[in-house]
Design an enzyme around this catalytic site. Structure first.
Site, mmCIF file in Angstrom:
data_model
loop_
_atom_site.group_PDB
_atom_site.id
_atom_site.type_symbol
_atom_site.label_atom_id
_atom_site.label_comp_id
_atom_site.label_asym_id
_atom_site.label_seq_id
_atom_site.Cartn_x
_atom_site.Cartn_y
_atom_site.Cartn_z
ATOM 1 N N CYS A 42 15.153 26.036 36.900
ATOM 2 C CA CYS A 42 16.616 26.503 36.180
ATOM 3 C C CYS A 42 16.601 27.385 35.963
ATOM 4 O O CYS A 42 16.125 28.585 34.755
ATOM 5 C CB CYS A 42 16.885 24.737 35.418
ATOM 6 S SG CYS A 42 18.687 24.668 35.195
ATOM 7 N N ASP A 44 19.274 28.101 33.565
ATOM 8 C CA ASP A 44 19.152 27.599 31.980
ATOM 9 C C ASP A 44 18.257 28.437 31.645
ATOM 10 O O ASP A 44 17.113 28.710 31.090
ATOM 11 C CB ASP A 44 18.130 26.423 31.416
ATOM 12 C CG ASP A 44 18.903 25.464 29.951
ATOM 13 O OD1 ASP A 44 18.601 26.591 29.196
ATOM 14 O OD2 ASP A 44 19.825 24.973 29.620
ATOM 15 N N ARG A 46 16.860 28.749 28.492
ATOM 16 C CA ARG A 46 15.744 27.668 27.160
ATOM 17 C C ARG A 46 14.406 27.540 27.980
ATOM 18 O O ARG A 46 13.640 27.412 27.694
ATOM 19 C CB ARG A 46 16.775 26.643 26.418
ATOM 20 C CG ARG A 46 17.532 26.964 26.011
ATOM 21 C CD ARG A 46 18.305 25.301 25.700
ATOM 22 N NE ARG A 46 18.828 24.830 26.700
ATOM 23 C CZ ARG A 46 19.501 23.983 26.241
ATOM 24 N NH1 ARG A 46 19.580 23.232 25.456
ATOM 25 N NH2 ARG A 46 20.180 23.461 27.978
ATOM 26 N N HIS A 98 13.708 20.412 34.108
ATOM 27 C CA HIS A 98 13.924 19.915 32.978
ATOM 28 C C HIS A 98 14.555 19.076 32.119
ATOM 29 O O HIS A 98 15.934 18.644 32.534
ATOM 30 C CB HIS A 98 13.892 21.157 32.384
ATOM 31 C CG HIS A 98 15.441 22.138 32.013
ATOM 32 N ND1 HIS A 98 16.271 21.847 30.869
ATOM 33 C CD2 HIS A 98 16.001 22.109 32.748
ATOM 34 C CE1 HIS A 98 18.274 22.233 30.940
ATOM 35 N NE2 HIS A 98 17.253 22.957 32.398
ATOM 36 N N CYS A 101 19.031 18.641 31.550
ATOM 37 C CA CYS A 101 19.451 19.732 32.253
ATOM 38 C C CYS A 101 20.901 19.234 32.142
ATOM 39 O O CYS A 101 21.603 18.186 32.718
ATOM 40 C CB CYS A 101 18.982 19.357 33.207
ATOM 41 S SG CYS A 101 19.186 20.930 34.604
HETATM 42 CO CO CO Z 1 18.839 22.875 34.124
#
Ligand code: CO
Length: 211
Positions: A42, A44, A46, A98, A101
């Site tokens: 992803c 993302d 993090r 994750h 998400c």
């Molecule tokens: Co995500």
């Protein structure tokens, strides 16, 4: 100092430190890229592939998009997959989602995110529909959200196996193995949820007979 200028400054410090530790570091890396893994994760911020697996530059070939989707008309994803599998000859392809998400959470709502996000999130709604029976038996919303994250990863791994790129590599070279993982933002732990070893039987509808 502007925030982006700090990135450039930190980059200089990082490069200096690397060379002090190992004077040949960049020389070696610039001549060789033989990663054993393709990571589809992803976007993302993090969930950085190298950091959470404690790996170094050169070890993982990476593709990231919102909610780690494998869409069979996505030329970007398929180009990365083809290069990694056919040319770099990776041994493992990992789809890593994750918990928590935002893409998955958004797809669970009826909110209009406008094009093009609606187009992208629609793929996750399809995963929900395919697994509606299991998901709607889960009362707790948070638990249902976690389970959709896991089912999404599972579905994307199946999408990989349905490509001629993977089927050809399985037939000719018995690799790569496909893995579906989910990373926990709260504890930093990766939970393996699904796996398709090279040569796993797939739905005959998607099998190519002239590879
Ligand atoms: Co995500």
């Amino acid at each position: 100092m502007q925030s982006y200028e700090k990135l450039l400054l930190e980059n200089k410090a990082w490069a200096k430190e690397k060379i002090e530790d190992d004077p040949q570091y960049f020389d070696r890396l610039s001549h060789l890229q033989t990663p054993e893994f393709l990571w589809i994760g992803c976007s993302d911020s993090r969930v950085p592939a190298n950091e959470i697996t404690n790996t170094q530059p050169g070890e993982i070939f990476v593709h990231r998009n919102v909610a780690n989707l494998v869409i069979h008309t996505d030329v970007n994803l398929l180009s990365v997959l083809d290069y990694a599998v056919t040319h770099l000859k990776v041994k493992h392809v990992i789809v890593c989602g994750h918990y928590g998400c935002g893409g998955i959470k958004a797809a669970m709502t009826n909110h209009d995110y406008k094009q093009v996000l609606n187009m992208w999130l629609r793929n996750i709604k399809d995963v929900y529909r395919l697994n509606r029976q299991e998901l709607e038996q889960i009362q707790d919303e948070e638990h249902k959200f976690d389970r959709l994250v896991e089912l999404n990863v599972q579905e994307q791994v199946k999408h990989l196996a349905n490509t001629s790129i993977i089927q050809r590599a399985w037939k000719n070279e018995q690799r790569p193995d496909l893995h579906g993982w989910v990373y926990g933002l709260k504890d930093g732990i990766i939970n393996p949820v699904f796996e398709m070893k090279a040569g796993t039987h797939i739905d005959p509808l998607y099998e190519y007979d002239d590879l």
